[in-house]
Design a protein around this motif. Structure first.
Motif, PDB file in Angstrom:
ATOM      1  N   UNK A 147     -51.923 -21.554-119.091  1.00 20.34           N
ATOM      2  CA  UNK A 147     -51.294 -21.329-120.294  1.00 20.34           C
ATOM      3  C   UNK A 147     -50.953 -19.838-120.108  1.00 20.34           C
ATOM      4  N   UNK A 148     -51.211 -19.041-119.535  1.00 21.72           N
ATOM      5  CA  UNK A 148     -50.713 -17.727-119.327  1.00 21.72           C
ATOM      6  C   UNK A 148     -49.184 -17.708-118.547  1.00 21.72           C
ATOM      7  N   UNK A 149     -49.308 -18.409-117.879  1.00 22.20           N
ATOM      8  CA  UNK A 149     -47.936 -18.423-116.923  1.00 22.20           C
ATOM      9  C   UNK A 149     -46.999 -19.179-117.782  1.00 22.20           C
ATOM     10  N   UNK A 150     -47.456 -20.221-118.683  1.00 23.48           N
ATOM     11  CA  UNK A 150     -46.260 -20.906-119.464  1.00 23.48           C
ATOM     12  C   UNK A 150     -45.998 -19.944-120.566  1.00 23.48           C
ATOM     13  N   UNK A 151     -46.733 -19.061-120.943  1.00 25.53           N
ATOM     14  CA  UNK A 151     -46.284 -17.896-121.775  1.00 25.53           C
ATOM     15  C   UNK A 151     -45.113 -17.067-121.429  1.00 25.53           C
ATOM     16  N   UNK A 152     -45.125 -16.932-120.151  1.00 24.30           N
ATOM     17  CA  UNK A 152     -44.106 -16.029-119.564  1.00 24.30           C
ATOM     18  C   UNK A 152     -42.818 -16.996-119.639  1.00 24.30           C
ATOM     19  N   UNK A 153     -43.045 -18.234-119.353  1.00 28.57           N
ATOM     20  CA  UNK A 153     -41.704 -19.236-119.344  1.00 28.57           C
ATOM     21  C   UNK A 153     -41.139 -19.250-120.985  1.00 28.57           C
ATOM     22  N   UNK A 154     -42.131 -19.624-121.834  1.00 25.53           N
ATOM     23  CA  UNK A 154     -41.676 -19.798-123.032  1.00 25.53           C
ATOM     24  C   UNK A 154     -40.989 -18.450-123.880  1.00 25.53           C
ATOM     25  N   UNK A 155     -41.381 -17.380-123.430  1.00 25.38           N
ATOM     26  CA  UNK A 155     -40.632 -16.226-124.110  1.00 25.38           C
ATOM     27  C   UNK A 155     -39.136 -16.364-123.798  1.00 25.38           C
ATOM     28  N   UNK A 161     -33.025 -20.262-118.848  1.00 21.18           N
ATOM     29  CA  UNK A 161     -33.697 -19.158-118.232  1.00 21.18           C
ATOM     30  C   UNK A 161     -35.467 -19.406-118.061  1.00 21.18           C
ATOM     31  N   UNK A 162     -35.591 -20.447-119.047  1.00 21.33           N
ATOM     32  CA  UNK A 162     -37.117 -20.978-119.017  1.00 21.33           C
ATOM     33  C   UNK A 162     -37.332 -21.930-117.663  1.00 21.33           C
ATOM     34  N   UNK A 163     -36.496 -22.492-117.362  1.00 26.46           N
ATOM     35  CA  UNK A 163     -36.408 -23.470-116.275  1.00 26.46           C
ATOM     36  C   UNK A 163     -36.432 -22.563-114.943  1.00 26.46           C
ATOM     37  N   UNK A 164     -35.493 -21.443-114.963  1.00 25.90           N
ATOM     38  CA  UNK A 164     -35.402 -20.625-113.810  1.00 25.90           C
ATOM     39  C   UNK A 164     -36.953 -19.942-113.560  1.00 25.90           C
ATOM     40  N   UNK A 165     -37.572 -19.284-114.974  1.00 26.37           N
ATOM     41  CA  UNK A 165     -38.841 -18.758-114.852  1.00 26.37           C
ATOM     42  C   UNK A 165     -40.007 -19.665-114.322  1.00 26.37           C
TER      43      UNK A 165
END
Length: 238
Positions: A147-155, A161-165
């Motif tokens: 979930x922590x990793x996905x928070x860095x994607x969702x921001x 940019x989300x796909x790249x992250x």
């Protein structure tokens, strides 16, 4: 898209791209990118030209090629165009990329290499937020990401940019990540994209082992019968 192509060919790193992104204006970002490319390895010029062609800047690329030929008439190219990957052959007047020898890929780096080589394609073909969210849900369920990793994607502000992250994270994850990602692609209707990733994987390591899956059922062991497949996995995930 130019930066994605440079990343996929390992011309620049994510850290270098961050240096570019923090610049305030588009012109400053382009200048920062050119400053980096001027110090990179042999072949950078050709990969940059290929990226220009892929985003529709054929005239600019041709000007760069003409400049290079005036500086060094012996410069060797491989033929490319905007619709296909580079293939060996004589210089027929098309925009081209420099001939390079590709080193063998280590098994532990193969999945990351596959993500990098297909980065542009993945970013362009996942076209809606709902598909991305379902892919993320599947990766979370299979404990590939946290979930922590996905928070860095969702921001991130945009879908691209989300796909790249997300790809930046997946490139650093454990063995089996590629297969779970492919399974998520199949379940969201991206079978063709999954097949492209599978072909890249087989080209990097023909011995790579898969389990058969489809979009309606859980993966089950069996021979590869032409369906989209996921890698056979053993051992504990990180």
């Amino acid at each position: 898209m130019i930066i994605d192509h440079l990343l996929s060919h390992q011309i620049v790193t994510n850290a270098m791209v961050e240096i570019v992104k923090v610049k305030g204006t588009l012109l400053d970002k382009i200048r920062a990118l050119l400053d980096i490319l001027a110090r990179r390895q042999k072949g950078t010029f050709s990969v940059f030209c290929q990226a220009l062609v892929l985003v529709g800047h054929q005239d600019l690329c041709q000007k760069l090629v003409n400049t290079m030929k005036s500086l060094d008439p012996s410069y060797i190219f491989l033929q490319i165009d905007s619709k296909s990957e580079s293939t060996s052959g004589p210089n027929t007047g098309h925009v081209t990329t420099e001939q390079q020898t590709v080193p063998a890929v280590k098994q532990e780096d193969m999945e990351a290499e596959c993500f990098q080589l297909n980065r542009v394609t993945i970013v362009s073909k996942i076209a809606d937020e709902n598909s991305l969210n379902l892919i993320i849900d599947h990766l979370l369920t299979q404990q590939i990401v946290t979930n922590t990793m996905m928070q860095s994607v969702n921001v991130k502000g945009t879908l691209s940019d989300k796909i790249r992250a997300l790809l930046d994270i997946l490139e650093r994850r454990q063995k089996g990540t590629l297969s779970v990602f492919c399974q998520a692609l199949v379940r969201t209707g991206h079978q063709e994209l999954c097949q492209e990733l599978e072909k890249t994987t087989k080209s990097l390591d023909p011995s790579y082992t898969f389990l058969q899956i489809d979009s309606k059922s859980e993966s089950t062991s069996g021979p590869n019968t032409g369906h989209v497949t996921t890698e056979q996995q053993t051992g504990e995930r990180l």
